[in-house]
Design a protein around this motif. Structure first.
Motif, PDB file in Angstrom:
ATOM      1  N   PRO A 856      17.502  19.702  30.167  1.00 30.83           N
ATOM      2  CA  PRO A 856      18.268  18.501  30.528  1.00 30.83           C
ATOM      3  C   PRO A 856      17.547  17.675  31.587  1.00 30.83           C
ATOM      4  N   LYS A 857      17.404  16.412  31.303  1.00 31.54           N
ATOM      5  CA  LYS A 857      16.750  15.490  32.231  1.00 31.54           C
ATOM      6  C   LYS A 857      17.715  14.364  32.572  1.00 31.54           C
ATOM      7  N   LEU A 858      17.758  14.035  33.847  1.00 30.09           N
ATOM      8  CA  LEU A 858      18.630  12.955  34.305  1.00 30.09           C
ATOM      9  C   LEU A 858      18.050  11.621  33.850  1.00 30.09           C
ATOM     10  N   GLN A 859      18.781  10.912  32.993  1.00 31.74           N
ATOM     11  CA  GLN A 859      18.299   9.654  32.426  1.00 31.74           C
ATOM     12  C   GLN A 859      19.075   8.438  32.921  1.00 31.74           C
ATOM     13  N   LYS A 860      20.358   8.615  33.154  1.00 30.55           N
ATOM     14  CA  LYS A 860      21.202   7.479  33.516  1.00 30.55           C
ATOM     15  C   LYS A 860      22.224   7.904  34.568  1.00 30.55           C
ATOM     16  N   VAL A 861      22.810   6.908  35.203  1.00 31.56           N
ATOM     17  CA  VAL A 861      23.893   7.146  36.153  1.00 31.56           C
ATOM     18  C   VAL A 861      24.993   6.139  35.880  1.00 31.56           C
ATOM     19  N   LEU A 862      26.223   6.651  35.761  1.00 33.69           N
ATOM     20  CA  LEU A 862      27.412   5.812  35.588  1.00 33.69           C
ATOM     21  C   LEU A 862      28.135   5.690  36.922  1.00 33.69           C
ATOM     22  N   VAL A 863      28.570   4.500  37.249  1.00 36.99           N
ATOM     23  CA  VAL A 863      29.356   4.287  38.461  1.00 36.99           C
ATOM     24  C   VAL A 863      30.534   3.379  38.133  1.00 36.99           C
ATOM     25  N   SER A 864      31.606   3.555  38.887  1.00 42.36           N
ATOM     26  CA  SER A 864      32.803   2.740  38.693  1.00 42.36           C
ATOM     27  C   SER A 864      33.460   2.481  40.029  1.00 42.36           C
ATOM     28  N   PHE A 865      33.931   1.249  40.209  1.00 43.24           N
ATOM     29  CA  PHE A 865      34.671   0.870  41.408  1.00 43.24           C
ATOM     30  C   PHE A 865      35.754  -0.098  40.964  1.00 43.24           C
ATOM     31  N   GLY A 866      36.998   0.281  41.175  1.00 44.63           N
ATOM     32  CA  GLY A 866      38.083  -0.540  40.646  1.00 44.63           C
ATOM     33  C   GLY A 866      38.016  -0.545  39.130  1.00 44.63           C
ATOM     34  N   LYS A 867      37.841  -1.720  38.543  1.00 43.53           N
ATOM     35  CA  LYS A 867      37.736  -1.838  37.090  1.00 43.53           C
ATOM     36  C   LYS A 867      36.313  -2.137  36.629  1.00 43.53           C
ATOM     37  N   ASP A 868      35.361  -2.191  37.578  1.00 46.19           N
ATOM     38  CA  ASP A 868      33.987  -2.517  37.234  1.00 46.19           C
ATOM     39  C   ASP A 868      33.183  -1.245  36.990  1.00 46.19           C
ATOM     40  N   ILE A 869      32.262  -1.331  36.026  1.00 46.44           N
ATOM     41  CA  ILE A 869      31.447  -0.193  35.636  1.00 46.44           C
ATOM     42  C   ILE A 869      29.999  -0.640  35.510  1.00 46.44           C
ATOM     43  N   ALA A 870      29.070   0.220  35.923  1.00 45.64           N
ATOM     44  CA  ALA A 870      27.648  -0.036  35.738  1.00 45.64           C
ATOM     45  C   ALA A 870      26.983   1.222  35.195  1.00 45.64           C
ATOM     46  N   PHE A 871      25.909   1.007  34.414  1.00 43.60           N
ATOM     47  CA  PHE A 871      25.225   2.102  33.721  1.00 43.60           C
ATOM     48  C   PHE A 871      23.730   1.831  33.812  1.00 43.60           C
ATOM     49  N   GLU A 872      23.047   2.569  34.729  1.00 47.36           N
ATOM     50  CA  GLU A 872      21.641   2.275  35.001  1.00 47.36           C
ATOM     51  C   GLU A 872      20.811   3.559  35.036  1.00 47.36           C
ATOM     52  N   ASP A 873      19.488   3.334  35.188  1.00 48.56           N
ATOM     53  CA  ASP A 873      18.565   4.459  35.221  1.00 48.56           C
ATOM     54  C   ASP A 873      18.699   5.282  36.491  1.00 48.56           C
ATOM     55  N   THR A 874      18.981   4.640  37.606  1.00 46.81           N
ATOM     56  CA  THR A 874      19.101   5.335  38.889  1.00 46.81           C
ATOM     57  C   THR A 874      20.428   4.971  39.540  1.00 46.81           C
ATOM     58  N   LEU A 875      20.842   5.802  40.478  1.00 42.24           N
ATOM     59  CA  LEU A 875      22.079   5.517  41.200  1.00 42.24           C
ATOM     60  C   LEU A 875      21.929   4.250  42.038  1.00 42.24           C
ATOM     61  N   ASN A 876      20.770   4.076  42.634  1.00 38.70           N
ATOM     62  CA  ASN A 876      20.575   2.901  43.465  1.00 38.70           C
ATOM     63  C   ASN A 876      20.713   1.618  42.652  1.00 38.70           C
ATOM     64  N   GLU A 877      20.111   1.594  41.454  1.00 36.50           N
ATOM     65  CA  GLU A 877      20.225   0.421  40.587  1.00 36.50           C
ATOM     66  C   GLU A 877      21.668   0.231  40.137  1.00 36.50           C
ATOM     67  N   ALA A 878      22.353   1.326  39.832  1.00 31.81           N
ATOM     68  CA  ALA A 878      23.740   1.220  39.370  1.00 31.81           C
ATOM     69  C   ALA A 878      24.636   0.649  40.457  1.00 31.81           C
ATOM     70  N   LEU A 879      24.433   1.068  41.703  1.00 29.26           N
ATOM     71  CA  LEU A 879      25.250   0.547  42.798  1.00 29.26           C
ATOM     72  C   LEU A 879      24.971  -0.933  43.029  1.00 29.26           C
ATOM     73  N   ASP A 880      23.693  -1.309  42.995  1.00 28.28           N
ATOM     74  CA  ASP A 880      23.377  -2.726  43.176  1.00 28.28           C
ATOM     75  C   ASP A 880      23.977  -3.568  42.060  1.00 28.28           C
ATOM     76  N   THR A 881      23.901  -3.065  40.836  1.00 29.61           N
ATOM     77  CA  THR A 881      24.482  -3.793  39.709  1.00 29.61           C
ATOM     78  C   THR A 881      25.993  -3.915  39.859  1.00 29.61           C
ATOM     79  N   LEU A 882      26.620  -2.842  40.277  1.00 29.63           N
ATOM     80  CA  LEU A 882      28.077  -2.811  40.405  1.00 29.63           C
ATOM     81  C   LEU A 882      28.561  -3.770  41.490  1.00 29.63           C
ATOM     82  N   PHE A 883      27.815  -3.848  42.602  1.00 26.96           N
ATOM     83  CA  PHE A 883      28.253  -4.663  43.735  1.00 26.96           C
ATOM     84  C   PHE A 883      27.450  -5.969  43.824  1.00 26.96           C
ATOM     85  N   GLY A 884      27.404  -6.682  42.722  1.00 24.71           N
ATOM     86  CA  GLY A 884      26.894  -8.044  42.714  1.00 24.71           C
ATOM     87  C   GLY A 884      25.429  -8.189  43.025  1.00 24.71           C
ATOM     88  N   GLY A 885      24.611  -7.212  42.699  1.00 28.47           N
ATOM     89  CA  GLY A 885      23.177  -7.319  42.903  1.00 28.47           C
ATOM     90  C   GLY A 885      22.682  -6.656  44.161  1.00 28.47           C
TER      91      GLY A 885
END
Length: 978
Positions: A856-885
């Protein structure tokens, strides 16, 4: 006249008799030697560990209790038989039937008069020896300085004295009942009691004996009824919602038991009077009245009170007793210090929102210890005879002044993989220990999705190996062989395999010799014989590898070792390894438990602790209503030494056991600073407390009675048949000044029938950081904090969030494409974090082959806050995507550049209840040729990647992975266009 001499009487052969006696003696000696060998082996084991006092206490206590039980039963029964026989009427006229009985019994009379008491004595002795702990607890019991709200007795009476008196009364009742029966039987056989012509005749001696025994029996029953008054405080009352007596119990049941106890004493006195004056009428009438009173006072009156008084006015009459239950339950489970605060969760994600929570987001664990074990095994196993735990453990280490959450496991042996080579020499002498500990960052990944190791390899290398005197060898672990024979005189060539040289490529082997004191000596023939019998292995007796310096290591599981030296503890199911002062040690939490705390509700340990991480735990004592984490135990992985530390020195149960086993537990002041930095709040205790707090998070009787705000632990999103486990994370709770190592769990509304609303009601966290000062526990350690989610701003629960994740187009496309190429998508632990003024969900997504090789290799990270969801390669990218860049904070994988190339970040996707704006309905769009080509490219890349994985060709694997990601990107882009 011819006379014939009579034949010589046949006599037993003297030789046969001698042979039979000799064989019997030999058999008895063999059995005795086997028993002795077993006891002697136990003595050697405890003596080597320095805990002989534990074994001696058990032996002495069991022998003393057996003798007491044997004599306590045998002597009264023997006396009853002797008196009934010796005081029999000499010239009694017996019936022909009794004459025949006597003809049968008389030849066996002497044997029976001694055999019957001995027979019952042995049973009583064994039963009493099994109760030695109850007796020793009563004898050594301490005061708790807490009183019950009904009788105002110290709670120590209920935990220590009441079980003893209950056992003693039960034993006395059994003795008197058997005495009464044998007295009646002997009196009948020898004419003291005669039945005939509708008349019962009893001699004076038999009357006195029977009446006295019956009176004593009733006195004991009176004492039992009196004790039952106190037992009501630890039993469910008329209202099953609480433990302890309610209004009916206090005003009807307890007074009724008091009356019945007094009546039983009066009836007993009447039996004593009958022994003197000879009139049976009064005690028999009184006995009948006692039975009627028991029905009326013990059953009828409580029913009337409950039905006609309590049920129509339950809360007004029961409020006081509900409050008693709430308060005493809080004390018994250690949750009385719970801090609750209302939490109005923010649900809108804005740029920079996580700036104040940067320390928390930097430690979010994206490496799921329940998933990455195959990956660690593939990268770090080196030889098939090594293995790692599954799941892995979690810990934290301070690096450069910052606490680093880690995923850890020791490299242990797996002798099952030796196959045909698993002969005695290899299993017992050569393959004796594991080697090294693997430590990986919990919050980071490599570009390929693998763990980032801080300590790894053979020989060991990393930040721990750099310490002075680091000892990587693991002789004592969770998967160690049943026994190993180690040690040799100085200068002897080493026989133990230490580790394979050159890692996976070379075939050389490094050898070693154990130099510690880890097991009983095999330096003499007698000890070898004892252990050859114990393990049914004659090689121990005859092998040349067993020498004057040999030791035998066995009972090597850390939990098993602690359980043997501290049998009074209930141990946590998760023993975890840490490196403390240069040594690999196993840390185990020990609990003292009781089922006799007044007015405290009962919990099943099995039910409370079962979840997806530990689906079927077992406990010697299951139903409890009191628990304390009283002991922290360590087991050295090299020499197996066990140390017990009194973690909760104020626990009355621990204080009592310290009097039973003095000098076996060290004070907390003996704990080193390094050990302090690795102990944590125990998992099983937290699970029990969250079970209790699902109901008892309320403080007042009215809220408890109305039951309109009961909570439950949500099911694991990956397994809806089991509860979601709690997780350890370094995080900063709202209102705190700095992050700390904590454990958390969440709550959703409770329901029956499986129709619970999956929205968060509460978020419970406990400070699990004991500090890093030698012998001093942090003031905040064990502090329980509950965020009570504001109902006006509903937050989705784990199940709902998981459903939102799975229903995202990007996620479903990613999963479906991978499945077409024989790959599996594994969703990791769904973490909930109180950051940004709301609650953030984080879930790592792993990809592995569905074939035989699991990596098993870590490929993606899912994040959710309220009703918004982001799906990125890294947690850092997912958080930036989720919170407006720009989330305002960096995650631990900020510097990661995934090898295949990052998937373009889609805009945060509205949740299922939030509209994304009106759209015109359109019909289905046919896939273009370009889309089909991209799909075929993705499928071929999957096949190529699978082939490369099975061959171990990592360069080809990376190239195929890059082509797969590019094809997925193209498919997503084409899908958006269509």
């Amino acid at each position: 006249m011819t006379t014939t001499s009579s034949p010589t009487p046949a006599t037993p052969s003297r030789t046969r008799r001698v042979i039979a006696i000799t064989l019997a003696i030999i058999a008895a000696l063999v059995v005795a030697f086997f028993v002795f060998a077993s006891l002697y082996a136990d003595w050697l084991w405890f003596d080597q560990l320095g805990f002989t006092e534990v074994l001696l206490t058990q032996w002495v206590a069991r022998v003393v209790m057996f003798v007491v039980g044997f004599l306590g039963m045998a002597v009264p029964v023997w006396l009853a038989i002797q008196l009934a026989y010796r005081l029999r009427p000499v010239y009694a006229r017996l019936s022909s039937q009794l004459d025949r009985y006597q003809e049968v019994v008389e030849p066996l009379r002497r044997l029976a008069m001694w055999g019957i008491p001995v027979f019952f004595g042995f049973f009583a002795g064994f039963a009493a020896s099994a109760q030695w702990e109850t007796t020793w607890l009563w004898f050594n019991g301490v005061a708790t300085d807490t009183t019950d709200p009904e009788f105002h007795l110290d709670t120590g009476f209920y935990m220590f004295a009441m079980p003893f008196w209950s056992s003693l009364i039960g034993f006395a009742s059994a003795v008197l009942l058997i005495c009464l029966l044998v007295t009646a039987l002997v009196s009948y056989l020898y004419g003291s009691v005669r039945v005939g012509q509708r008349e019962l005749r009893i001699s004076k001696s038999a009357r006195i004996q029977l009446a006295v025994i019956a009176g004593l029996y009733l006195l004991v029953q009176g004492a039992s009824l009196w004790l039952d008054r106190y037992k009501t405080l630890v039993e469910s009352g008329a209202d099953d919602r609480i433990t302890g007596p309610g209004y009916t119990g206090v005003n009807a049941i307890i007074p009724g038991q008091t009356i019945l106890a007094i009546v039983a004493v009066i009836v007993a006195i009447l039996f004593f009077v009958t022994a003197v004056i000879g009139r049976w009428r009064y005690p028999l009438i009184a006995t009948a009245l006692l039975v009627v009173s028991a029905i009326v006072v013990g059953v009828g009156y409580p029913w009337v009170v409950n039905t006609f008084q309590v049920q129509p006015n339950r809360f007004s009459l029961e409020e006081e007793y509900y409050q008693r239950n709430v308060d005493m339950t809080h004390q018994a489970y250690g949750v009385s210090g719970l801090e609750q605060e209302d939490f109005a969760a923010v649900t809108d994600a804005e740029p920079g929102q996580l700036r104040d929570d940067a320390a928390t987001t930097a430690q979010v664990r994206i490496m799921d210890p329940a998933i990455i074990s195959p990956n660690v095994r593939q990268l770090e196993q080196y030889r098939s005879y090594y293995q790692f735990a599954d799941p892995l453990d979690v810990d934290r280490y301070e690096r450069d002044g910052v606490s680093q959450d880690t995923v850890v496991s020791v490299r242990e042996l797996n002798l099952d993989q030796l196959g045909n080579a698993a002969d005695w020499q290899n299993s017992a002498v050569v393959y004796t220990h594991g080697y090294g500990i693997v430590v990986a960052k919990g919050n980071d990944r490599t570009g390929d999705g693998d763990p980032v190791f801080l300590e790894r390899g053979i020989p060991a290398a990393g930040f721990l190996t750099d310490q002075d005197d680091f000892q990587p060898r693991v002789y004592f672990g969770e998967s160690s062989p049943p026994y190993s024979i180690v040690g040799a005189p100085e200068g002897t060539p080493p026989a133990e395999l230490d580790y394979p040289e050159g890692g996976d490529a070379a075939s050389g082997e490094q050898k070693t010799t154990f130099e510690g004191n880890g097991g009983p000596s095999l330096g003499n023939v007698f000890n070898r014989l004892v252990y050859a019998l114990k393990f049914q292995a004659e090689q121990i007796l005859f092998s040349d590898y067993v020498n004057s310096e040999s030791q035998i290591l066995y009972d090597r599981n850390p939990r098993e070792r602690v359980q043997k030296v501290a049998p009074y503890l209930t141990l946590d199911n998760d023993a975890y390894p840490s490196v403390v002062d240069g040594r690999i040690v196993w840390i185990i939490d020990g609990y003292t438990v009781s089922a006799n705390y007044p007015y405290s509700s009962t919990v099943s340990l099995t039910s409370a602790i079962s979840d997806s991480s530990n689906p079927a735990p077992r406990f010697a004592v299951d139903d409890i209503n009191y628990i304390r984490n009283s002991v922290k135990a360590t087991v050295d992985a090299y020499d197996g030494s066990v140390k017990l530390y009194a973690w909760d020195e104020e626990d009355p149960l621990l204080q009592t056991w310290q009097k039973v086993y003095p000098a076996t537990i060290e004070p907390i002041s003996k704990m080193s600073a390094d050990l302090m930095s690795h102990v944590r709040y125990p998992t099983d205790l937290f699970k029990v407390q969250r079970t209790i707090l699902g109901v008892y998070h309320v403080d007042d009787a009215r809220s408890f009675y109305q039951s309109d705000n009961r909570w439950q632990t949500p099911n694991d999103p990956q397994d809806d048949q089991l509860l979601q486990p709690p997780y350890y994370l370094t995080m900063q709770m709202p209102g705190e000044e700095a992050p700390t190592y904590s454990m958390f769990t969440s709550f959703i509304p409770s329901s029956t029938g499986g129709n619970a609303r999956n929205v968060l009601m509460g978020y419970l966290a406990v400070n699990s950081n004991a500090g890093a000062e030698a012998g001093v526990k942090s003031d905040d350690y064990g502090k329980l904090r509950m965020l009570v989610i504001d109902a006006d701003t509903p937050v989705s629960g784990p199940g709902q969030v998981q459903n939102d994740f799975d229903s995202q187009p990007e996620v479903s496309s990613f999963v479906n494409i991978l499945k077409q190429g024989d790959s599996d998508v594994l969703k990791g632990n769904l973490l909930t974090l109180p950051v940004g003024g709301g609650l953030l969900y984080v879930q790592p997504v792993f990809v592995q082959s569905s074939g035989a090789t699991k990596l098993p290799k870590l490929q993606k990270v899912l994040v959710s806050f309220g009703k918004d969801i982001a799906f990125e390669d890294t947690l850092n990218e997912a958080l930036d995507t989720l919170f407006g860049g720009d989330s305002g904070a960096d995650a631990g994988d900020t510097d990661v550049e995934p090898t295949p190339g990052a998937t373009p970040a889609p805009e945060p996707t509205p949740g299922p209840t939030e509209s994304a704006g009106p759209t015109e309905p359109t019909g289905p769009t046919e896939p273009t040729d370009e889309y089909q080509a991209a799909l075929q490219d993705a499928q071929q890349a999957l096949l190529d990647r699978q082939a490369a994985l099975e061959k171990g060709d990592w360069a080809a694997y990376g190239e195929a992975d890059a082509r797969l990601t590019a094809a997925i990107e193209k498919l997503i882009a084409l899908g958006d266009q269509q």
